[in-house]
Write a protein that holds these residues in place. Structure first.
Motif, PDB file in Angstrom:
ATOM      1  N   LYS A  31      -5.653 -22.613  27.074  1.00  0.00           N
ATOM      2  CA  LYS A  31      -6.759 -20.293  27.679  1.00  0.00           C
ATOM      3  C   LYS A  31      -6.158 -19.019  26.641  1.00  0.00           C
ATOM      4  N   ILE A  32      -7.222 -18.501  25.463  1.00  0.00           N
ATOM      5  CA  ILE A  32      -6.124 -18.174  24.891  1.00  0.00           C
ATOM      6  C   ILE A  32      -6.937 -16.877  25.024  1.00  0.00           C
ATOM      7  N   PRO A  33      -6.417 -15.699  24.847  1.00  0.00           N
ATOM      8  CA  PRO A  33      -6.946 -14.190  25.355  1.00  0.00           C
ATOM      9  C   PRO A  33      -7.853 -13.910  24.505  1.00  0.00           C
ATOM     10  N   LEU A  34      -9.079 -12.948  24.972  1.00  0.00           N
ATOM     11  CA  LEU A  34      -9.482 -12.450  23.444  1.00  0.00           C
ATOM     12  C   LEU A  34      -9.198 -10.946  23.182  1.00  0.00           C
ATOM     13  N   THR A  35      -8.506 -10.677  22.331  1.00  0.00           N
ATOM     14  CA  THR A  35      -8.260  -9.577  21.557  1.00  0.00           C
ATOM     15  C   THR A  35      -9.342  -8.421  21.178  1.00  0.00           C
ATOM     16  N   PHE A  36      -9.202  -7.478  21.063  1.00  0.00           N
ATOM     17  CA  PHE A  36      -9.863  -6.327  20.780  1.00  0.00           C
ATOM     18  C   PHE A  36      -9.296  -5.337  20.240  1.00  0.00           C
ATOM     19  N   PRO A  37     -10.219  -4.346  18.712  1.00  0.00           N
ATOM     20  CA  PRO A  37     -11.333  -4.892  18.428  1.00  0.00           C
ATOM     21  C   PRO A  37     -11.745  -6.981  17.324  1.00  0.00           C
ATOM     22  N   ALA A  38     -12.297  -7.239  18.272  1.00  0.00           N
ATOM     23  CA  ALA A  38     -12.798  -8.345  17.314  1.00  0.00           C
ATOM     24  C   ALA A  38     -13.573  -8.787  16.654  1.00  0.00           C
ATOM     25  N   SER A  39     -13.698  -9.316  15.393  1.00  0.00           N
ATOM     26  CA  SER A  39     -14.318  -9.025  14.151  1.00  0.00           C
ATOM     27  C   SER A  39     -15.830 -10.375  15.027  1.00  0.00           C
ATOM     28  N   VAL A  40     -17.093 -10.317  14.576  1.00  0.00           N
ATOM     29  CA  VAL A  40     -18.463 -11.399  15.044  1.00  0.00           C
ATOM     30  C   VAL A  40     -18.315 -11.442  14.426  1.00  0.00           C
ATOM     31  N   ALA A  41     -19.585 -12.292  14.369  1.00  0.00           N
ATOM     32  CA  ALA A  41     -20.260 -13.501  12.719  1.00  0.00           C
ATOM     33  C   ALA A  41     -21.780 -13.617  14.510  1.00  0.00           C
ATOM     34  N   ILE A  42     -22.979 -13.394  13.074  1.00  0.00           N
ATOM     35  CA  ILE A  42     -24.176 -13.437  13.882  1.00  0.00           C
ATOM     36  C   ILE A  42     -24.922 -14.287  13.591  1.00  0.00           C
ATOM     37  N   ILE A  43     -25.628 -15.908  14.466  1.00  0.00           N
ATOM     38  CA  ILE A  43     -25.964 -16.425  13.665  1.00  0.00           C
ATOM     39  C   ILE A  43     -27.539 -15.862  14.547  1.00  0.00           C
ATOM     40  N   PHE A  44     -28.649 -15.921  13.903  1.00  0.00           N
ATOM     41  CA  PHE A  44     -30.031 -16.118  14.208  1.00  0.00           C
ATOM     42  C   PHE A  44     -30.087 -17.580  13.969  1.00  0.00           C
ATOM     43  N   VAL A  45     -30.677 -18.165  15.357  1.00  0.00           N
ATOM     44  CA  VAL A  45     -31.096 -20.069  14.764  1.00  0.00           C
ATOM     45  C   VAL A  45     -32.640 -19.505  14.480  1.00  0.00           C
ATOM     46  N   HIS A  46     -32.893 -20.620  13.085  1.00  0.00           N
ATOM     47  CA  HIS A  46     -34.493 -20.174  12.257  1.00  0.00           C
ATOM     48  C   HIS A  46     -34.894 -20.685  13.394  1.00  0.00           C
ATOM     49  N   GLY A  47     -36.869 -20.808  13.119  1.00  0.00           N
ATOM     50  CA  GLY A  47     -37.540 -20.973  13.342  1.00  0.00           C
ATOM     51  C   GLY A  47     -38.231 -22.653  13.320  1.00  0.00           C
ATOM     52  N   THR A  48     -39.155 -23.300  14.198  1.00  0.00           N
ATOM     53  CA  THR A  48     -39.587 -24.894  14.138  1.00  0.00           C
ATOM     54  C   THR A  48     -40.856 -24.474  13.898  1.00  0.00           C
ATOM     55  N   GLY A  49     -42.095 -25.394  13.949  1.00  0.00           N
ATOM     56  CA  GLY A  49     -43.103 -25.309  14.373  1.00  0.00           C
ATOM     57  C   GLY A  49     -44.253 -25.283  12.109  1.00  0.00           C
ATOM     58  N   SER A  50     -45.288 -25.046  12.850  1.00  0.00           N
ATOM     59  CA  SER A  50     -45.864 -24.563  11.394  1.00  0.00           C
ATOM     60  C   SER A  50     -45.950 -23.228  10.837  1.00  0.00           C
ATOM     61  N   GLN A  51     -45.983 -22.061  12.176  1.00  0.00           N
ATOM     62  CA  GLN A  51     -45.554 -21.276  11.365  1.00  0.00           C
ATOM     63  C   GLN A  51     -44.624 -19.947  12.401  1.00  0.00           C
ATOM     64  N   PRO A  52     -43.637 -20.432  11.560  1.00  0.00           N
ATOM     65  CA  PRO A  52     -42.181 -20.161  11.921  1.00  0.00           C
ATOM     66  C   PRO A  52     -41.816 -18.853  12.003  1.00  0.00           C
ATOM     67  N   ILE A  53     -41.271 -17.856  12.289  1.00  0.00           N
ATOM     68  CA  ILE A  53     -40.848 -16.619  12.113  1.00  0.00           C
ATOM     69  C   ILE A  53     -40.182 -16.432  10.626  1.00  0.00           C
ATOM     70  N   PRO A  54     -40.563 -15.835   9.832  1.00  0.00           N
ATOM     71  CA  PRO A  54     -39.733 -16.081   7.983  1.00  0.00           C
ATOM     72  C   PRO A  54     -38.297 -15.398   8.576  1.00  0.00           C
ATOM     73  N   ASP A  55     -37.266 -16.090   7.646  1.00  0.00           N
ATOM     74  CA  ASP A  55     -35.669 -16.124   8.219  1.00  0.00           C
ATOM     75  C   ASP A  55     -35.774 -14.918   6.628  1.00  0.00           C
ATOM     76  N   THR A  56     -36.016 -13.969   6.597  1.00  0.00           N
ATOM     77  CA  THR A  56     -35.567 -12.672   6.011  1.00  0.00           C
ATOM     78  C   THR A  56     -36.086 -11.817   7.439  1.00  0.00           C
ATOM     79  N   THR A  57     -36.777 -11.624   8.518  1.00  0.00           N
ATOM     80  CA  THR A  57     -37.096 -11.109   9.528  1.00  0.00           C
ATOM     81  C   THR A  57     -35.767 -11.481  10.517  1.00  0.00           C
ATOM     82  N   LEU A  58     -35.258 -12.635  10.553  1.00  0.00           N
ATOM     83  CA  LEU A  58     -34.754 -12.831  11.146  1.00  0.00           C
ATOM     84  C   LEU A  58     -33.321 -12.367  10.817  1.00  0.00           C
ATOM     85  N   HIS A  59     -33.204 -11.810   9.399  1.00  0.00           N
ATOM     86  CA  HIS A  59     -31.906 -11.779   8.836  1.00  0.00           C
ATOM     87  C   HIS A  59     -31.821  -9.936   9.664  1.00  0.00           C
TER      88      HIS A  59
END
Lengths: 195, 309
Positions: free
Chosen positions: B68-96
């Motif tokens: 196990k590697i210890p978590l060091t701060f301050p950290a760099s973060v990447a955010i992934i907003f998982v896009h939608g499925t179905g006939s009317q998903p929320i637009p990617d621009t809104t997720l962004h």
């Protein structure tokens, strides 16, 4: 071709609808998926009415289809009946695409509404001072607009399909006259009498 | 179709005048019903794709617990907003936009967060691994966001009457739009390939609009609901950042457990997208009403045509 031929064709359509309803693959191929129709699968505009989402929807729609169009064929003949089916098929599908709120549409109910309103309109024109057709037309209009019809036969009802179907039948009754032979329930000519 | 005693000419005159009246009635009816065509009550549901469809198969961190590697701060973060499925998903621009909002909230804590990047939609077209995210965005931590949003648009019977006039359909706010949004956030430590924290954000809102503007209102409410739920998640995330200092790697949850079995999940998605298979399954169960009103109406019509003949 006489009334027997009309009935035979209508029953054949209902049987084809039963086969389509029984098969998920066929239903998927013919139903009106709005996105697929827009992407070029134009046959869905005509074929979608043969698919049904539940068996209870099929039983209601197919039986009323045979009854209503058989009545219509008695007055107007086979050619007019098939024309009404074709025109209402197209208008109902277009209504679902442009005004509808459902992704997938299936069922004969939209084109049944066309036959219903055409028959009522014919009765109103033939005997304008007879209250019964007006009463039926009023009840039918309330049925079309009422909110509690939104779940029938276990499925959501696409009201826009029914409305446009009814309007198509109404306009059809105004521009096409029943031939005298058919009005008297005789078999014979299938010609359309346009105004 | 004529009375026996009427002459043909009288019938034609009578019919023509009556037809004009009916035509006017029909035109008026179609004008009102055209405005009515658009106001069906409907329910719209949209959700993010399953994580197994976005994140590629991961090595099991439970097997390498001793490393196990210890978590060091301050950290760099990447955010992934998982896009939608179905006939009317929320637009990617809104997720962004929602991810950008969370980015601003995280950057307000420089003690813990060094930098934040939002993973672009193009990088998610095919499955992405955490190693690749680390390489592309130089991130120590990934925040995986997924959403579920339900919207119902309803019109009361009284308000529906207003739509019989064109003015009513444009001006009277008789359509109620209810929007519920839930955001699920998972904080993942890339080096350990494990989930270290989980947070939720939610939002519920109602709005009234006219029949004409119901679609645009529903879209706007959907966007605002998602942004508000993401802000809610951001608040609970920033409040617990202090806990990260005392993060114990041995308590982290393996990502294999979080994402689940890949094959099974993909099969489930294929099943969910196969609309007609579900319909067919429903057919065999039967049920539902037989549409008695329409049967009664057709019965009345048959009686009337018989009387007419």
């Amino acid at each position: 071709m006489g009334n027997a031929s009309s009935k035979l064709i209508l029953v054949a359509i209902a049987l084809v609808a039963a086969i389509v309803t029984a098969s998920a693959r066929l239903s998927s191929l013919v139903s009106l998926d709005v996105d697929l129709a827009r992407s070029g699968e134009v046959w869905r505009l005509f074929s979608s009415h043969l698919a049904h989402i539940t068996w209870s929807q099929y039983v209601t729609d197919a039986s009323l289809f045979v009854i209503l169009y058989e009545k219509y064929a008695k007055s107007y003949g086979l050619a007019a009946t098939l024309t009404l089916i074709t025109v209402s098929t197209l208008s109902v599908s277009l209504a679902v695409i442009f005004f509808g709120s459902y992704q997938v549409y299936a069922g004969l109910s939209g084109i049944n509404c066309a036959a219903f309103s055409a028959i009522v309109m014919t009765l109103m024109i033939a005997r304008p001072y007879w209250f019964a057709p007006w009463l039926i037309a009023t009840a039918f209009s309330i049925y079309l607009f009422s909110a509690d019809k939104s779940l029938v036969s276990g499925i959501n009802v696409a009201s826009e399909a029914h409305l446009v179907g009814a309007l198509t039948g109404g306009f059809f009754a105004l521009i096409i006259r029943p031939s005298k032979r058919h009005a008297n329930n005789d078999s014979g000519s299938n010609s359309l009498n346009l105004y | 179709m004529f009375h026996k005693n009427d002459t043909v000419s009288e019938s034609i005159i009578k019919m023509n005048s009556f037809n004009s009246t009916v035509l006017i009635f029909l035109v008026a009816f179609s004008m009102t019903s055209l405005s009515g065509c658009a106001h069906n009550d409907f329910i719209r549901s949209s959700a993010s794709l399953p994580l197994a469809e976005v994140i590629s198969n991961v090595k099991d961190s439970q097997n390498i617990t001793e490393k196990k590697i210890p978590l060091t701060f301050p950290a760099s973060v990447a955010i992934i907003f998982v896009h939608g499925t179905g006939s009317q998903p929320i637009p990617d621009t809104t997720l962004h936009l929602a991810a950008d909002k969370l980015k601003d909230q995280l950057l307000a804590n420089p003690k813990f967060i060094k930098s934040v990047s939002v993973v672009s939609r193009d990088d998610l077209n095919s499955k992405i691994s955490f190693d690749r995210i680390q390489a592309l965005y130089a991130a120590d931590i990934v925040i995986l966001l997924s959403y579920q949003q339900d919207q119902s648009v309803q019109q009361t019977g009284a308000a529906g009457l207003a739509d019989l006039t064109i003015v009513g359909a444009f001006l009277i706010p008789g359509v109620e739009t209810k929007t519920s949004t839930v955001i699920d956030g998972k904080v993942i430590h890339i080096a350990n390939n494990a989930m270290i924290f989980k947070a939720n954000g939610s939002d519920e809102r109602n709005d009234n609009s006219s029949s004409y503007s119901r679609v645009s209102t529903a879209k706007e409410e959907s966007k605002q609901g998602l942004l508000a739920a993401t802000t809610d998640l951001g608040n609970s995330l920033t409040q617990t950042l202090e806990k990260f200092k005392a993060y114990d790697a041995s308590h982290a949850v393996s990502m294999s457990v979080v994402i689940g079995d890949n094959t099974a999940s993909t099969e489930k998605t294929i099943m969910a997208n196969d609309y007609w298979s579900r319909v067919d399954k429903y057919k065999s169960t039967g049920g539902g009403s037989f549409g008695f009103i329409s049967i009664i109406l057709v019965g009345a019509l048959c009686w009337a045509t018989r009387r007419q003949n």
